[in-house]
Write a protein that holds these residues in place. Structure first.
Motif, mmCIF file in Angstrom:
data_model
loop_
_atom_site.group_PDB
_atom_site.id
_atom_site.type_symbol
_atom_site.label_atom_id
_atom_site.label_comp_id
_atom_site.label_asym_id
_atom_site.label_seq_id
_atom_site.Cartn_x
_atom_site.Cartn_y
_atom_site.Cartn_z
ATOM 1 N N PRO A 120 0.520 -0.938 -0.057
ATOM 2 C CA PRO A 120 -0.024 -0.082 -0.031
ATOM 3 C C PRO A 120 0.588 1.217 0.335
ATOM 4 C CG PRO A 120 -0.407 -0.299 2.149
ATOM 5 C CD PRO A 120 1.253 -2.005 1.742
ATOM 6 N N VAL A 121 1.868 1.247 -1.052
ATOM 7 C CA VAL A 121 2.818 2.830 -1.349
ATOM 8 C C VAL A 121 2.269 3.162 -2.645
ATOM 9 C CG1 VAL A 121 4.858 3.142 -1.441
ATOM 10 C CG2 VAL A 121 3.920 1.436 0.615
ATOM 11 N N HIS A 122 2.247 3.987 -2.414
ATOM 12 C CA HIS A 122 2.181 5.453 -3.292
ATOM 13 C C HIS A 122 3.921 5.950 -4.268
ATOM 14 C CE1 HIS A 122 1.920 8.324 -6.291
ATOM 15 N NE2 HIS A 122 0.478 8.149 -7.001
ATOM 16 N N PRO A 123 4.255 5.849 -5.478
ATOM 17 C CA PRO A 123 5.172 6.166 -5.636
ATOM 18 C C PRO A 123 5.742 8.035 -5.119
ATOM 19 C CG PRO A 123 4.273 5.726 -7.641
ATOM 20 C CD PRO A 123 3.464 5.344 -6.377
ATOM 21 N N GLN A 124 4.384 8.570 -4.689
ATOM 22 C CA GLN A 124 5.875 9.939 -4.591
ATOM 23 C C GLN A 124 5.554 9.277 -3.204
ATOM 24 O OE1 GLN A 124 3.418 13.780 -4.832
ATOM 25 N NE2 GLN A 124 4.295 14.448 -3.368
ATOM 26 N N ILE A 125 5.631 8.782 -2.090
ATOM 27 C CA ILE A 125 5.859 8.882 -0.566
ATOM 28 C C ILE A 125 7.541 7.928 -1.064
ATOM 29 C CG2 ILE A 125 5.981 6.917 1.178
ATOM 30 C CD1 ILE A 125 3.163 8.804 0.620
ATOM 31 N N VAL A 126 7.763 7.199 -1.667
ATOM 32 C CA VAL A 126 9.265 6.810 -2.531
ATOM 33 C C VAL A 126 9.967 7.809 -2.535
ATOM 34 C CG1 VAL A 126 10.090 5.203 -2.878
ATOM 35 C CG2 VAL A 126 8.168 4.702 -2.751
ATOM 36 N N ALA A 127 9.010 8.893 -3.814
ATOM 37 C CA ALA A 127 9.866 9.858 -4.301
ATOM 38 C C ALA A 127 10.807 10.266 -2.445
ATOM 39 C CB ALA A 127 9.697 10.260 -5.192
ATOM 40 N N GLU A 128 9.590 10.659 -1.779
ATOM 41 C CA GLU A 128 9.616 11.654 -0.378
ATOM 42 C C GLU A 128 10.870 11.381 0.176
ATOM 43 O OE1 GLU A 128 5.990 12.915 0.608
ATOM 44 O OE2 GLU A 128 5.298 13.736 -0.551
ATOM 45 N N ASN A 129 10.601 10.417 0.251
ATOM 46 C CA ASN A 129 12.302 9.523 0.945
ATOM 47 C C ASN A 129 13.663 10.354 0.583
ATOM 48 O OD1 ASN A 129 12.097 8.277 3.218
ATOM 49 N ND2 ASN A 129 13.331 6.174 1.736
ATOM 50 N N GLY A 130 13.849 10.893 -0.453
ATOM 51 C CA GLY A 130 15.415 11.434 -0.926
ATOM 52 C C GLY A 130 15.664 12.224 -0.492
ATOM 53 N N PRO A 131 14.696 13.661 0.294
ATOM 54 C CA PRO A 131 15.345 14.610 0.633
ATOM 55 C C PRO A 131 15.476 14.187 2.019
ATOM 56 C CG PRO A 131 13.004 14.802 -0.176
ATOM 57 C CD PRO A 131 13.248 14.247 -0.336
ATOM 58 N N ASP A 132 14.598 13.090 2.159
ATOM 59 C CA ASP A 132 14.361 12.826 4.308
ATOM 60 C C ASP A 132 16.088 12.517 4.368
ATOM 61 O OD1 ASP A 132 13.590 12.627 6.651
ATOM 62 O OD2 ASP A 132 12.331 10.857 6.576
ATOM 63 N N SER A 133 16.860 13.107 5.025
ATOM 64 C CA SER A 133 17.793 12.784 5.624
ATOM 65 C C SER A 133 18.206 12.221 7.022
ATOM 66 C CB SER A 133 19.169 13.481 5.473
ATOM 67 O OG SER A 133 18.423 14.884 6.165
ATOM 68 N N SER A 134 16.870 12.630 7.778
ATOM 69 C CA SER A 134 16.972 11.989 9.300
ATOM 70 C C SER A 134 16.332 10.789 9.551
ATOM 71 C CB SER A 134 15.896 13.247 10.057
ATOM 72 O OG SER A 134 16.462 14.566 10.042
ATOM 73 N N HIS A 135 15.844 10.002 8.556
ATOM 74 C CA HIS A 135 15.576 9.080 9.025
ATOM 75 C C HIS A 135 15.820 7.785 8.869
ATOM 76 C CE1 HIS A 135 15.526 8.009 4.395
ATOM 77 N NE2 HIS A 135 15.377 6.819 4.793
ATOM 78 N N PHE A 136 17.441 7.879 8.429
ATOM 79 C CA PHE A 136 18.276 7.046 8.556
ATOM 80 C C PHE A 136 18.826 6.729 9.496
ATOM 81 C CE2 PHE A 136 18.623 8.940 3.972
ATOM 82 C CZ PHE A 136 19.386 7.472 3.204
ATOM 83 N N ARG A 137 18.966 7.344 10.795
ATOM 84 C CA ARG A 137 19.079 7.306 12.268
ATOM 85 C C ARG A 137 18.116 5.975 12.714
ATOM 86 N NH1 ARG A 137 22.786 8.986 15.983
ATOM 87 N NH2 ARG A 137 23.460 10.262 14.663
ATOM 88 N N TYR A 138 16.575 6.851 12.418
ATOM 89 C CA TYR A 138 16.060 5.777 12.963
ATOM 90 C C TYR A 138 15.194 4.559 12.551
ATOM 91 C CZ TYR A 138 16.050 10.383 15.543
ATOM 92 O OH TYR A 138 16.473 11.049 16.657
ATOM 93 N N VAL A 139 15.541 4.389 11.383
ATOM 94 C CA VAL A 139 14.608 3.935 10.640
ATOM 95 C C VAL A 139 16.160 2.947 10.032
ATOM 96 C CG1 VAL A 139 13.381 2.935 8.582
ATOM 97 C CG2 VAL A 139 12.968 4.782 9.380
ATOM 98 N N HIS A 140 16.961 2.953 9.742
ATOM 99 C CA HIS A 140 18.427 1.728 9.255
ATOM 100 C C HIS A 140 19.695 1.788 10.392
ATOM 101 C CE1 HIS A 140 16.544 2.541 5.282
ATOM 102 N NE2 HIS A 140 16.593 3.824 4.907
ATOM 103 N N GLY A 141 19.266 2.535 11.088
ATOM 104 C CA GLY A 141 20.100 2.330 12.562
ATOM 105 C C GLY A 141 21.455 3.394 12.211
ATOM 106 N N ALA A 142 21.733 3.690 11.306
ATOM 107 C CA ALA A 142 22.644 4.380 11.051
ATOM 108 C C ALA A 142 23.274 5.135 12.311
ATOM 109 C CB ALA A 142 22.426 5.978 10.091
ATOM 110 N N SER A 143 25.067 4.553 12.586
ATOM 111 C CA SER A 143 25.220 5.934 13.822
ATOM 112 C C SER A 143 25.575 7.554 13.266
ATOM 113 C CB SER A 143 26.697 5.203 13.864
ATOM 114 O OG SER A 143 27.598 5.478 13.214
ATOM 115 N N VAL A 144 25.584 7.987 12.461
ATOM 116 C CA VAL A 144 25.417 9.305 11.702
ATOM 117 C C VAL A 144 24.733 9.904 10.519
ATOM 118 C CG1 VAL A 144 27.448 10.209 10.400
ATOM 119 C CG2 VAL A 144 28.123 9.062 11.119
#
Length: 338
Positions: free
Chosen positions: A161-185
């Motif tokens: 249940p995902v629209h293509p624009q939701i995927v595209a909006e992930n691009g400029p969203d840098s903050s989610h890397f720490r919380y979704v992907h466990g990034a240390s930086v």
């Protein structure tokens, strides 16, 4: 996922990988609300048509037989050519019905990935399909220097249940890397720009070993071609490339496709990656898309988000850029007469 825009998005969309379409076979597909039939003719060319025979409505993707460059309906043997015209009727072989046609969807195969062009009214492609190995001319790239992407480094998630624009909006969203992907930086957006049908952005990962805040250990160069897919090049230790695509199935769901081109080990001439490379890519990169997907599956679209200052400009600019790919209103909403 309810969104205030159509799921019938104009653009290039991934529908699979070349190896899934063998010579002489037909295949039923359903994308962008359309019943489709794909077949690879005896010369190896791939074709995509609307699926229902104009005679009595049989689905030619289910049991259709490839004859030369045509596909034969399994119901009464009517044959349809790659241009969509009726070429042959077995019980009146000299009199095909030239007035009947099936809609033809442009398809392109590129480095083992299959793309279709979709425009709601059937218009021809409005831009060329970008090539992942020539899109970033500042970096050398020869497909022969990479392992094959399919099947080892490719994944598909169906009916999400995902629209293509939701995927595209992930691009400029840098903050989610720490919380979704466990990034240390936390990565930073180094640059973004809109160029016609493309959204381009450069993401940097600060080098924690350096006192220089401008020094990056990794740069990710990404270009969206419409809303259908993004191609990315990783400038750093691995220097791999990838395509991440979202193709609407209907007005509620999409299929997601993910392929990675990983550089071959020195001296390795095989297309097939060795087991240690497969394990590395699986562990570090192939799982990331499903981490995002666990968010998107349950996400609610917010039309006026209270964005932080660091993300607001690129985020809202992307939403404005995306409007050009919505050439019809959402399902159930009448077109404006103004």
């Amino acid at each position: 996922m309810k969104v205030p825009f159509t799921w019938k998005v104009t653009g290039w969309f991934v529908i699979g990988w070349s190896a899934e379409f063998p010579i002489g076979e037909s295949r039923a597909l359903h994308y962008l609300g359309e019943e489709l039939a794909a077949y690879r003719d005896e010369a190896g060319e791939l074709h995509l048509l609307t699926a229902h025979c104009r005679h009595l409505g049989a689905h030619i993707g289910h049991g259709g037989k490839v004859v030369g460059d045509c596909i034969e309906c399994p119901f009464h043997g009517w044959r349809w050519g790659p241009d969509g015209t009726n070429r042959y009727i077995p019980y009146q072989p000299d009199r095909p019905n030239r007035a009947l046609t099936l809609r033809v969807y442009p398809v392109r195969e590129q480095h083992g990935v299959v793309f279709m062009w979709y425009q709601p009214e059937g218009k021809e492609p409005q831009w060329e399909l970008p090539d992942i190995f020539t899109k970033f001319p500042e970096f050398d790239g020869d497909p022969d220097d990479y392992y094959r992407p399919f099947p080892e480094f490719s994944r598909r998630a169906e009916n999400e249940p995902v629209h293509p624009q939701i995927v595209a909006e992930n691009g400029p969203d840098s903050s989610h890397f720490r919380y979704v992907h466990g990034a240390s930086v936390t990565p930073v957006c180094l640059n973004w720009e809109m160029v016609d049908n493309e959204w381009r952005f450069l993401t940097g990962w600060p080098d924690v070993r350096s006192d220089d805040p401008e020094k990056m250990s990794l740069r990710i160069h990404s270009h969206f071609s419409g809303l259908g897919f993004a191609i990315s090049l990783f400038e750093g230790a691995q220097n791999h490339r990838l395509i991440f695509a979202c193709t609407p199935v209907d007005d509620e769901r999409s299929d997601l496709f993910y392929s990675i081109w990983w550089p071959r080990n020195a001296g390795d001439e095989s297309d097939v990656p060795p087991e240690d490379v497969r394990a590395l890519v699986e562990r570090r990169f192939l799982v990331t898309v499903f981490e995002d997907l666990n968010i998107w599956r349950y996400q609610q679209y917010v039309e006026k988000p209270p964005l932080a200052k660091v993300d607001a400009a690129p985020y809202m600019a992307m939403r404005q850029w995306a409007k050009q790919f919505y050439e019809v209103p959402p399902a159930g909403q009448a077109a404006s007469t103004a």
